[in-house]
Write a protein that holds these residues in place. Structure first.
Motif, PDB file in Angstrom:
ATOM      1  N   VAL A 145       0.700  -1.236   0.171  1.00 61.01           N
ATOM      2  CA  VAL A 145      -0.053  -0.020   0.050  1.00 61.01           C
ATOM      3  C   VAL A 145       0.891   1.220  -0.068  1.00 61.01           C
ATOM      4  CG1 VAL A 145      -1.566   1.445   1.440  1.00 61.01           C
ATOM      5  CG2 VAL A 145      -2.002  -1.186   1.010  1.00 61.01           C
ATOM      6  N   SER A 146       0.459   2.248  -0.894  1.00 61.80           N
ATOM      7  CA  SER A 146       1.045   3.577  -0.791  1.00 61.80           C
ATOM      8  C   SER A 146       0.229   4.394  -0.553  1.00 61.80           C
ATOM      9  CB  SER A 146       1.855   3.700  -2.078  1.00 61.80           C
ATOM     10  OG  SER A 146       2.501   4.876  -2.232  1.00 61.80           O
ATOM     11  N   PHE A 147       0.664   5.425   0.338  1.00 62.55           N
ATOM     12  CA  PHE A 147      -0.035   6.762   0.578  1.00 62.55           C
ATOM     13  C   PHE A 147       0.523   7.796  -0.105  1.00 62.55           C
ATOM     14  CE2 PHE A 147      -1.202   5.190   5.199  1.00 62.55           C
ATOM     15  CZ  PHE A 147      -2.228   4.271   4.464  1.00 62.55           C
ATOM     16  N   TYR A 148       1.396   7.702  -1.078  1.00 60.39           N
ATOM     17  CA  TYR A 148       2.042   8.840  -1.961  1.00 60.39           C
ATOM     18  C   TYR A 148       1.246   9.201  -3.096  1.00 60.39           C
ATOM     19  CZ  TYR A 148       5.746   7.646   1.375  1.00 60.39           C
ATOM     20  OH  TYR A 148       6.323   7.233   2.456  1.00 60.39           O
ATOM     21  N   ARG A 149       0.092   8.635  -3.583  1.00 66.41           N
ATOM     22  CA  ARG A 149      -0.647   9.013  -4.680  1.00 66.41           C
ATOM     23  C   ARG A 149      -1.283  10.376  -4.540  1.00 66.41           C
ATOM     24  NH1 ARG A 149      -5.443   5.652  -6.673  1.00 66.41           N
ATOM     25  NH2 ARG A 149      -6.227   7.155  -8.263  1.00 66.41           N
ATOM     26  N   ARG A 150      -0.968  11.263  -4.990  1.00 70.32           N
ATOM     27  CA  ARG A 150      -1.526  12.879  -4.968  1.00 70.32           C
ATOM     28  C   ARG A 150      -3.066  12.754  -5.241  1.00 70.32           C
ATOM     29  NH1 ARG A 150       3.005  16.482  -7.797  1.00 70.32           N
ATOM     30  NH2 ARG A 150       1.711  18.127  -7.042  1.00 70.32           N
ATOM     31  N   GLY A 151      -3.604  13.797  -4.385  1.00 69.75           N
ATOM     32  CA  GLY A 151      -4.918  13.920  -4.687  1.00 69.75           C
ATOM     33  C   GLY A 151      -5.105  15.245  -5.217  1.00 69.75           C
ATOM     34  N   ARG A 152      -6.056  15.781  -4.764  1.00 70.99           N
ATOM     35  CA  ARG A 152      -6.463  17.486  -5.401  1.00 70.99           C
ATOM     36  C   ARG A 152      -5.910  18.669  -4.336  1.00 70.99           C
ATOM     37  NH1 ARG A 152     -12.604  17.518  -6.393  1.00 70.99           N
ATOM     38  NH2 ARG A 152     -11.791  19.915  -6.480  1.00 70.99           N
ATOM     39  N   LYS A 153      -5.941  19.821  -4.969  1.00 67.77           N
ATOM     40  CA  LYS A 153      -5.666  20.911  -4.103  1.00 67.77           C
ATOM     41  C   LYS A 153      -6.825  21.491  -3.597  1.00 67.77           C
ATOM     42  CE  LYS A 153      -1.496  23.409  -3.964  1.00 67.77           C
ATOM     43  NZ  LYS A 153      -0.494  24.350  -4.911  1.00 67.77           N
ATOM     44  N   TYR A 154      -7.133  21.738  -2.463  1.00 67.99           N
ATOM     45  CA  TYR A 154      -8.692  22.207  -1.891  1.00 67.99           C
ATOM     46  C   TYR A 154      -8.334  23.602  -0.943  1.00 67.99           C
ATOM     47  CZ  TYR A 154     -10.317  17.575  -2.660  1.00 67.99           C
ATOM     48  OH  TYR A 154     -10.809  16.294  -3.243  1.00 67.99           O
ATOM     49  N   THR A 155      -9.278  24.375  -0.876  1.00 70.20           N
ATOM     50  CA  THR A 155      -9.299  25.278   0.030  1.00 70.20           C
ATOM     51  C   THR A 155     -10.118  24.575   1.360  1.00 70.20           C
ATOM     52  OG1 THR A 155     -11.528  25.992  -0.313  1.00 70.20           O
ATOM     53  CG2 THR A 155      -9.783  27.346  -1.403  1.00 70.20           C
ATOM     54  N   TYR A 156      -9.932  25.276   2.544  1.00 68.02           N
ATOM     55  CA  TYR A 156     -10.198  24.396   3.714  1.00 68.02           C
ATOM     56  C   TYR A 156     -12.054  24.049   3.541  1.00 68.02           C
ATOM     57  CZ  TYR A 156     -10.964  23.554   8.707  1.00 68.02           C
ATOM     58  OH  TYR A 156     -11.340  23.137   9.974  1.00 68.02           O
ATOM     59  N   ARG A 157     -12.592  25.168   2.839  1.00 67.25           N
ATOM     60  CA  ARG A 157     -14.110  24.978   3.049  1.00 67.25           C
ATOM     61  C   ARG A 157     -14.477  23.652   1.688  1.00 67.25           C
ATOM     62  NH1 ARG A 157     -15.604  25.955   7.296  1.00 67.25           N
ATOM     63  NH2 ARG A 157     -16.249  28.035   8.137  1.00 67.25           N
ATOM     64  N   GLU A 158     -13.584  23.721   0.594  1.00 63.98           N
ATOM     65  CA  GLU A 158     -13.935  23.004  -0.338  1.00 63.98           C
ATOM     66  C   GLU A 158     -13.701  21.431   0.387  1.00 63.98           C
ATOM     67  OE1 GLU A 158     -12.470  25.400  -4.152  1.00 63.98           O
ATOM     68  OE2 GLU A 158     -11.041  24.065  -3.234  1.00 63.98           O
ATOM     69  N   PHE A 159     -12.528  21.145   0.899  1.00 67.02           N
ATOM     70  CA  PHE A 159     -12.297  19.832   1.652  1.00 67.02           C
ATOM     71  C   PHE A 159     -13.517  19.397   2.619  1.00 67.02           C
ATOM     72  CE2 PHE A 159     -10.283  16.766   4.262  1.00 67.02           C
ATOM     73  CZ  PHE A 159      -9.795  15.743   3.554  1.00 67.02           C
ATOM     74  N   GLU A 160     -13.982  20.400   3.235  1.00 69.44           N
ATOM     75  CA  GLU A 160     -14.754  20.148   4.271  1.00 69.44           C
ATOM     76  C   GLU A 160     -16.307  19.591   3.657  1.00 69.44           C
ATOM     77  OE1 GLU A 160     -16.768  22.545   8.155  1.00 69.44           O
ATOM     78  OE2 GLU A 160     -16.249  23.604   6.347  1.00 69.44           O
ATOM     79  N   ARG A 161     -16.699  20.321   2.617  1.00 70.16           N
ATOM     80  CA  ARG A 161     -17.677  19.896   1.855  1.00 70.16           C
ATOM     81  C   ARG A 161     -17.594  18.375   1.283  1.00 70.16           C
ATOM     82  NH1 ARG A 161     -18.003  25.282   0.082  1.00 70.16           N
ATOM     83  NH2 ARG A 161     -16.551  24.961  -1.676  1.00 70.16           N
ATOM     84  N   ILE A 162     -16.429  18.065   0.564  1.00 71.37           N
ATOM     85  CA  ILE A 162     -15.990  16.660   0.118  1.00 71.37           C
ATOM     86  C   ILE A 162     -15.999  15.591   1.318  1.00 71.37           C
ATOM     87  CG2 ILE A 162     -14.163  15.213  -0.816  1.00 71.37           C
ATOM     88  CD1 ILE A 162     -15.634  17.015  -3.005  1.00 71.37           C
ATOM     89  N   ALA A 163     -15.515  16.187   2.455  1.00 75.68           N
ATOM     90  CA  ALA A 163     -15.403  15.250   3.626  1.00 75.68           C
ATOM     91  C   ALA A 163     -16.924  14.930   4.272  1.00 75.68           C
ATOM     92  CB  ALA A 163     -14.635  15.728   4.662  1.00 75.68           C
ATOM     93  N   ASN A 164     -17.704  15.853   4.336  1.00 70.50           N
ATOM     94  CA  ASN A 164     -18.947  15.934   4.868  1.00 70.50           C
ATOM     95  C   ASN A 164     -20.126  15.038   4.150  1.00 70.50           C
ATOM     96  OD1 ASN A 164     -18.356  17.199   7.117  1.00 70.50           O
ATOM     97  ND2 ASN A 164     -19.273  19.176   6.433  1.00 70.50           N
ATOM     98  N   LYS A 165     -19.678  15.025   2.565  1.00 65.21           N
ATOM     99  CA  LYS A 165     -20.142  14.260   1.691  1.00 65.21           C
ATOM    100  C   LYS A 165     -20.169  12.808   1.804  1.00 65.21           C
ATOM    101  CE  LYS A 165     -21.429  13.780  -3.511  1.00 65.21           C
ATOM    102  NZ  LYS A 165     -20.841  14.265  -4.688  1.00 65.21           N
ATOM    103  N   LEU A 166     -18.918  12.422   1.944  1.00 63.80           N
ATOM    104  CA  LEU A 166     -18.497  10.935   2.343  1.00 63.80           C
ATOM    105  C   LEU A 166     -19.135  10.417   3.432  1.00 63.80           C
ATOM    106  CD1 LEU A 166     -16.810   8.507   1.722  1.00 63.80           C
ATOM    107  CD2 LEU A 166     -14.950   9.388   2.872  1.00 63.80           C
ATOM    108  N   ALA A 167     -19.083  11.622   4.628  1.00 59.40           N
ATOM    109  CA  ALA A 167     -19.475  11.160   5.907  1.00 59.40           C
ATOM    110  C   ALA A 167     -21.358  10.746   5.862  1.00 59.40           C
ATOM    111  CB  ALA A 167     -19.140  12.122   6.836  1.00 59.40           C
ATOM    112  N   ARG A 168     -21.906  11.374   5.188  1.00 57.69           N
ATOM    113  CA  ARG A 168     -23.457  10.993   4.757  1.00 57.69           C
ATOM    114  C   ARG A 168     -23.531   9.421   4.893  1.00 57.69           C
ATOM    115  NH1 ARG A 168     -24.140  15.563   0.331  1.00 57.69           N
ATOM    116  NH2 ARG A 168     -23.730  17.262   1.690  1.00 57.69           N
TER     117      ARG A 168
END
Length: 545
Positions: A145-168
């Motif tokens: 397993v590797s954790f080095y695969r890059r994701g996206r760049k976010y503002t704090y609020r953008e990531f919060e929305r993505i994270a809360n969507k997953l938490a649904r």
């Protein structure tokens, strides 16, 4: 009179956690099925298990093991005790270090929320995530397993929305007990579905406010200033080292994880939870680090993974910070492990050489940095020896830190100036003195073995040995004819013969004789002499040369 520093440690019982009826109703109403059957996690989604990613060595059908892990100590300092973090942590260390981790609930809170700091005080704040596979690996030649695969760049609020969507997936997750979320996390990893989560890890910056009215922000527990406090050894490092001398942010989502690892150079770490969902932490005390590595070597990794033998091979792989496995394996092999559930506004401390791991229960923001006090030097020496054995380049100039701290201590002791808070901690003082005397003795012995007739003075800062990458502050050898790279004195007589045919010159610090005098003075102290005479026993650990 000041309240007692060490508070009673509360342990979890080994009984099954009973979920209150009112909580069960809350889960049912929001669509989360609560099951009390011990096999519920293996039966409920057995058809969804991917045979490709199922790891037989981690049998997680029975989740009762999560209830057998005791909690780490929790401390609630008074405002007076809270005044100086390094002094306070040294007072609780004799007890708390036995658990590897501890939790501290401060008497004051931050008045400026993290999101306000990151959006208003830090202009144009953005961060990049890494993608983490939500599964366990077999850790053989075909499955890592590797954790080095890059994701996206976010503002704090953008990531919060993505994270809360997953938490649904868990609409009422704020009502779900941490014990239940812990079972769900390991259930998710065990079933090996092709899911990923994103994690903002090692993000440069701090969410402690600069507002003068923020009580926590203006305290010494502000992680931007803590590593440089008078009682922290890291104050002597002139350059900034990200994550070590200044903090980094960790912005997570549901089941974002930090894999099993130990801090660089076996340093302390302090972690503050600014906001959001809780985190579950697991910690293994430093005295059990070798046991932990043996279990990882024998029961987690396959033999084709290693470039070094035994525990050192496991240490190298664990240093990549991508190895996640359930603590149940540690329980099976009698490795002590403890846990904490960290809520917003709480600190978690990891002690020297304590392996730790954990995960987030939802969107959150944390911050961490390293620090060291005098009692770290013996562990720092073990890390230094291991780094040299594995040709690992050091991040810290260990010899230079030890010599500078010892000479400062010697200077103040000669002036009888014990009013300075920097030198109040006798435990730290003893560790500094003993480590320093051993270092000076070691160099004198090596110089005798090499039968050195003359040396040349030097006033260089730390250099790195070209053979083993050991940091060289007191002495090194160098060929003045071909200007070859420096070599430390621990490679025998042959290292004095340069490949160009000339003899290499040994350079010794110009103030080495003053350091010898200081070491001799320290040796005359009864406590230091007794400590030096008593053999330091690290079990099967590497011996100090």
């Amino acid at each position: 009179m000041e309240s007692r520093m060490i508070h009673k440690v509360k342990h979890r019982t080994n009984k099954r956690t009973q979920i209150p009826v009112k909580d069960t109703k809350a889960f049912t109403s929001c669509g989360v099925k609560v099951v009390t059957d011990k096999n519920c996690f293996s039966q409920s989604t057995a058809k969804e298990v991917s045979s490709k990613y199922k790891v037989d060595k981690f049998d997680l059908r029975d989740q009762e093991w999560t209830e057998k892990i005791s909690s780490c100590p929790v401390y609630r300092p008074s405002e007076m005790e809270f005044e100086d973090p390094v002094i306070y942590l040294q007072n609780i260390a004799p007890e708390a270090s036995k658990y590897g981790i501890c939790k501290i609930i401060p008497p004051i809170n931050a008045s400026v929320p993290a999101d306000m700091v990151l959006m208003k005080e830090l202009r144009n704040f953005k961060f990049e995530t890494v993608l983490q596979p939500l599964r366990l690996a077999k850790w053989d030649v075909n499955d890592k397993v590797s954790f080095y695969r890059r994701g996206r760049k976010y503002t704090y609020r953008e990531f919060e929305r993505i994270a809360n969507k997953l938490a649904r997936r868990f609409p009422c997750s704020s009502f779900i007990p941490p014990e239940y979320m812990e079972k769900v996390f390991w259930h998710e990893l065990a079933h090996g579905k092709k899911r990923t989560v994103e994690y903002g890890v090692n993000v440069d910056g701090s969410a402690f406010s600069c507002d003068p009215n923020d009580q926590l922000g203006k305290s010494k527990w502000n992680l931007k200033i803590l590593p440089r406090l008078p009682n922290s050894i890291l104050r002597l490092i002139e350059r900034d080292i990200p994550g070590v001398t200044h903090p980094m942010l960790y912005i997570g989502m549901l089941f974002g994880m930090f894999a099993w690892h130990v801090e660089d150079h076996y340093l302390y770490s302090i972690n503050y939870h600014h906001s959001g969902a809780p985190k579950t932490w697991y910690g293994v005390p430093g005295h059990a680090a070798l046991q932990f590595e043996r279990v990882a070597h024998d029961h987690v990794y396959s033999c084709d993974n290693f470039s070094a033998n035994g525990e050192d091979g496991a240490f190298e792989l664990l240093a990549e910070k991508t190895t996640m496995f359930p603590p149940s394996i540690l329980l099976e092999h009698n490795v002590p492990v403890y846990k904490a559930v960290q809520m917003p506004g709480e600190f978690v401390i990891t002690f020297p050489r304590a392996y730790h791991a954990g995960f987030s229960h939802g969107f959150n923001c944390g911050e961490a940095v390293n620090f060291a006090s005098g009692d770290w030097f013996p562990m720092g020496e073990l890390a230094r020896q291991r780094y040299a054995l594995l040709n690992k380049i050091p991040m810290l100039p260990y010899e230079e830190l030890l010599c500078n701290e010892a000479m400062l201590l010697f200077k103040y002791s000669m002036q009888k100036n014990y009013g300075d808070d920097t030198f109040k901690d006798s435990v730290s003082q003893r560790s500094v003195k003993v480590s320093f005397v051993r270092l000076i003795q070691l160099h004198k012995q090596v110089l005798e073995r090499l039968e050195v007739s003359s040396t040349y003075p030097h006033a260089q800062r730390t250099l790195v040995c070209s053979l083993c990458k050991r940091d060289c502050y007191l002495a090194y050898n160098l060929c003045e004819w071909c200007y070859s790279d420096p070599i430390c004195l621990f490679h025998g007589i042959n290292s004095l013969h340069c490949s160009c045919g000339n003899e290499r010159t040994i350079f010794l610090r110009e103030d080495f004789s003053a350091m010898e005098d200081a070491a001799q003075k320290f040796e005359q102290e009864e406590e230091i002499l007794l400590k030096l005479q008593k053999e330091t026993n690290f079990g099967d650990d590497m011996r100090l040369q």
